[in-house]
Write an enzyme that holds these catalytic residues in place. Structure first.
Site, PDB file in Angstrom:
ATOM      1  N   HIS A   6       0.728  -1.197  -0.007  1.00  0.00           N
ATOM      2  CA  HIS A   6       0.124   0.188   0.006  1.00  0.00           C
ATOM      3  C   HIS A   6       0.812   1.152   0.204  1.00  0.00           C
ATOM      4  O   HIS A   6       2.018   1.204   0.226  1.00  0.00           O
ATOM      5  CB  HIS A   6      -0.859   0.029   1.201  1.00  0.00           C
ATOM      6  CG  HIS A   6      -0.105   0.033   2.577  1.00  0.00           C
ATOM      7  ND1 HIS A   6       0.510   1.060   3.149  1.00  0.00           N
ATOM      8  CD2 HIS A   6       0.206  -0.909   3.336  1.00  0.00           C
ATOM      9  CE1 HIS A   6       0.963   0.854   4.194  1.00  0.00           C
ATOM     10  NE2 HIS A   6       0.921  -0.409   4.318  1.00  0.00           N
ATOM     11  N   GLU A  13      -1.773  -6.749   8.139  1.00  0.00           N
ATOM     12  CA  GLU A  13      -0.367  -6.839   8.495  1.00  0.00           C
ATOM     13  C   GLU A  13      -0.268  -7.610   9.964  1.00  0.00           C
ATOM     14  O   GLU A  13      -1.365  -7.991  10.506  1.00  0.00           O
ATOM     15  CB  GLU A  13      -0.128  -5.270   8.908  1.00  0.00           C
ATOM     16  CG  GLU A  13       1.040  -5.010   9.561  1.00  0.00           C
ATOM     17  CD  GLU A  13       2.530  -5.451   8.351  1.00  0.00           C
ATOM     18  OE1 GLU A  13       2.350  -6.679   8.328  1.00  0.00           O
ATOM     19  OE2 GLU A  13       3.112  -4.563   7.992  1.00  0.00           O
TER      20      GLU A  13
END
Length: 202
Positions: free
Chosen positions: A8, A81
């Site tokens: 990202h 994550e």
């Protein structure tokens, strides 16, 4: 088949060198600009499907990329994550100042040493690889949008490296890594590629 791994774009917490993990931090203005440039660099890639972490920084990255492809977009919590537990929100200098002994142990054996009230790196790799196995079983070009440790765990598995060597496989925000799978082997054709962020050609 081709698998494209994308991290990202940057967030305010990336800019502050703050540990974000599962904290749902949005892209910064600079991150949005990065992602738009990344999306342009990928517009001519044949992508059959896109898989993304549901955290907003990854999901928004995936959605902007997908404006050029209109491919099925699959959100998977297995791509989030690492859960950094008690360390979420700390800056890197704070972590180094107050938890240096733990970091030494973790860096020596991240596979089995878990974050306090969080995950180990092996926990992350185990859940992430389930998604990758499903993608590879489809044998169609795919793109995965995820996070620093998520992507490093995939690359360690592909290169058959122990998780303790992950630092050589970390990728930068808004980068693309292109892997070609053929006859059971994997060839990394591009790694941590992002010339488009500096005005270079895709």
């Amino acid at each position: 088949m081709i698998l494209i791994l994308v991290r990202h774009g940057i967030t305010p917490w990336n800019e502050e060198r703050r540990i974000q993990g599962l904290t749902d931090v949005d892209l910064s203005a600079a991150g949005l600009d990065q992602v738009r440039r990344l999306a342009l660099s990928l517009k001519d890639f044949p992508i059959a499907s896109i898989y993304s972490s549901p955290l907003v920084r990854a999901r928004k990255t995936a959605e902007i990329i997908n404006e050029f492809h209109q491919a099925p977009l699959h959100l998977s919590s297995d791509l989030t994550e690492m859960n950094h537990g008690d360390f979420e929100g700390l800056t890197i200098p704070e972590l180094m100042a107050h938890h240096r002994d733990f970091l030494r142990k973790w860096l020596a054996d991240p596979a089995s040493v878990g974050m306090p009230h969080g995950e180990s790196f092996l926990d992350v790799q185990t859940r992430v690889w389930k998604v990758i196995e499903g993608i590879l079983a489809n044998s169609r070009n795919a793109l995965v949008v995820a996070h620093n440790f998520t992507l490093a765990s995939i690359l360690c598995r592909i290169k058959n490296l122990p998780l303790a060597e992950f630092r050589s496989l970390c990728v930068d925000p808004a980068s693309r890594t292109v892997i070609r799978f053929c006859n059971g082997s994997a060839d990394i054709e591009l790694f941590n590629d992002r010339p488009y962020l500096n005005g270079g050609q895709p």
